[in-house]
Scaffold this motif. Sequence first.
Motif, PDB file in Angstrom:
ATOM      1  N   THR A 156      78.895  40.972  72.099  1.00 47.28           N
ATOM      2  CA  THR A 156      78.638  40.565  70.721  1.00 47.28           C
ATOM      3  C   THR A 156      77.398  41.266  70.181  1.00 47.28           C
ATOM      4  O   THR A 156      76.355  41.302  70.838  1.00 47.28           O
ATOM      5  N   VAL A 157      77.518  41.821  68.978  1.00 44.87           N
ATOM      6  CA  VAL A 157      76.398  42.553  68.380  1.00 44.87           C
ATOM      7  C   VAL A 157      76.273  42.159  66.910  1.00 44.87           C
ATOM      8  O   VAL A 157      77.266  42.026  66.195  1.00 44.87           O
ATOM      9  N   LEU A 158      75.041  41.949  66.479  1.00 47.92           N
ATOM     10  CA  LEU A 158      74.729  41.503  65.130  1.00 47.92           C
ATOM     11  C   LEU A 158      74.023  42.606  64.353  1.00 47.92           C
ATOM     12  O   LEU A 158      73.341  43.444  64.928  1.00 47.92           O
ATOM     13  N   SER A 159      74.150  42.558  63.037  1.00 50.43           N
ATOM     14  CA  SER A 159      73.376  43.431  62.157  1.00 50.43           C
ATOM     15  C   SER A 159      72.201  42.627  61.622  1.00 50.43           C
ATOM     16  O   SER A 159      72.388  41.530  61.079  1.00 50.43           O
ATOM     17  N   VAL A 160      70.972  43.140  61.786  1.00 50.08           N
ATOM     18  CA  VAL A 160      69.783  42.391  61.384  1.00 50.08           C
ATOM     19  C   VAL A 160      68.868  43.249  60.511  1.00 50.08           C
ATOM     20  O   VAL A 160      68.898  44.476  60.576  1.00 50.08           O
ATOM     21  N   SER A 161      68.080  42.573  59.702  1.00 45.98           N
ATOM     22  CA  SER A 161      67.056  43.240  58.892  1.00 45.98           C
ATOM     23  C   SER A 161      65.820  42.358  58.865  1.00 45.98           C
ATOM     24  O   SER A 161      65.912  41.123  58.927  1.00 45.98           O
ATOM     25  N   GLU A 162      64.675  43.002  58.746  1.00 41.56           N
ATOM     26  CA  GLU A 162      63.432  42.246  58.641  1.00 41.56           C
ATOM     27  C   GLU A 162      63.279  41.721  57.213  1.00 41.56           C
ATOM     28  O   GLU A 162      63.468  42.450  56.247  1.00 41.56           O
ATOM     29  N   VAL A 163      62.921  40.447  57.088  1.00 42.49           N
ATOM     30  CA  VAL A 163      62.729  39.840  55.774  1.00 42.49           C
ATOM     31  C   VAL A 163      61.281  39.360  55.658  1.00 42.49           C
ATOM     32  O   VAL A 163      60.553  39.232  56.645  1.00 42.49           O
ATOM     33  N   ALA A 164      60.873  39.102  54.425  1.00 39.01           N
ATOM     34  CA  ALA A 164      59.523  38.588  54.179  1.00 39.01           C
ATOM     35  C   ALA A 164      59.371  37.199  54.798  1.00 39.01           C
ATOM     36  O   ALA A 164      60.349  36.460  54.937  1.00 39.01           O
ATOM     37  N   ARG A 165      58.137  36.857  55.154  1.00 37.29           N
ATOM     38  CA  ARG A 165      57.879  35.577  55.816  1.00 37.29           C
ATOM     39  C   ARG A 165      58.389  34.407  54.984  1.00 37.29           C
ATOM     40  O   ARG A 165      58.940  33.435  55.517  1.00 37.29           O
ATOM     41  N   GLU A 166      58.232  34.496  53.659  1.00 40.27           N
ATOM     42  CA  GLU A 166      58.658  33.391  52.804  1.00 40.27           C
ATOM     43  C   GLU A 166      60.178  33.318  52.653  1.00 40.27           C
ATOM     44  O   GLU A 166      60.705  32.360  52.067  1.00 40.27           O
ATOM     45  N   GLU A 167      60.881  34.304  53.207  1.00 40.07           N
ATOM     46  CA  GLU A 167      62.338  34.333  53.088  1.00 40.07           C
ATOM     47  C   GLU A 167      63.057  33.837  54.348  1.00 40.07           C
ATOM     48  O   GLU A 167      64.272  33.618  54.319  1.00 40.07           O
TER      49      GLU A 167
END
Length: 295
Positions: A156-167
């Motif tokens: 299993t593999v996911l697509s991820v992105s870094e988001v702002a702390r408030e998000e």
Amino acid sequence: MTRVTKAVFPVAGLGTRFLPATKAMPKELLPIIDKPIVQYAVEEAVAAGITELIFVTGRNKRAVGDHFDANLELEAQLVAKGKPELRDMVRNIVPEGVACIFMRQPEPLGLGHAVLCAAPAVGNNPFAVLLADDLMQGEILPTVALVEAFARDPRTVLSVSEVAREEVSKYGIIRPGSIGPDGVITVDGIVEKPPANEAPSRLASFGRYVFTPEVFEILRHLRPGAGGEIQLADAIDELARQGKVSAITNPSRRYDCGSKFGYLTALVDAALADPEYSARFLELIRNRVEKPLEK
């Protein structure tokens, strides 16, 4: 090499954020100029080598099937009016050799339950999941990258992105482990919508996944989670605790078309990129900034 040839599109949601527009029309058919959101996701899956599209629908979602089905009467009218290029465009919404299957989610019991409803069509095969709300644009689309990553390491593999702390409280946030030389991240767990001060990272899992079929067995025995629903994130978390989940960074731009502002952003960017309308649309925006319409 392990090939992924099946993709699941959960399209049974009610789309309450876009009422009254979605009272009779599925939110997945909201257009980005002249192409519905869900068609972008389908084209992304086809570009990744997917040949079987499995749509999990709910009540009042027949229009999704109608969009991808043949419409011989419309095609004949377009030809009669001397518009064969439009006929070809309508006919080729789903390319030759790609099949569409429609499954029903009888009750809105959550994303995990929607994915589980696709189990009879998926069988004992790996499969992608694409959430049409997340519209992706770029030279490399996430499903293409996920399928390639799965071919190298079939888990299993996911697509991820870094988001702002408030998000972070808006998303499923992964608990990352080690990072390999190829940039693949080991996922030790995932937390659904954690408070910012409790988030294990700022890496958010968005609406693109590739799963092994073992996720179905976990979903079958999963207890309802947040909102009393069967949460896909809970199944991912269980797989991650078994050391069976990895993640890669999303290589494309993401538009959250499940929100009104994200949808508007996608519309604006699509208009600015359109060779037919971009110059006039840009001039319109400049004119509106310099001279707003009177209220």
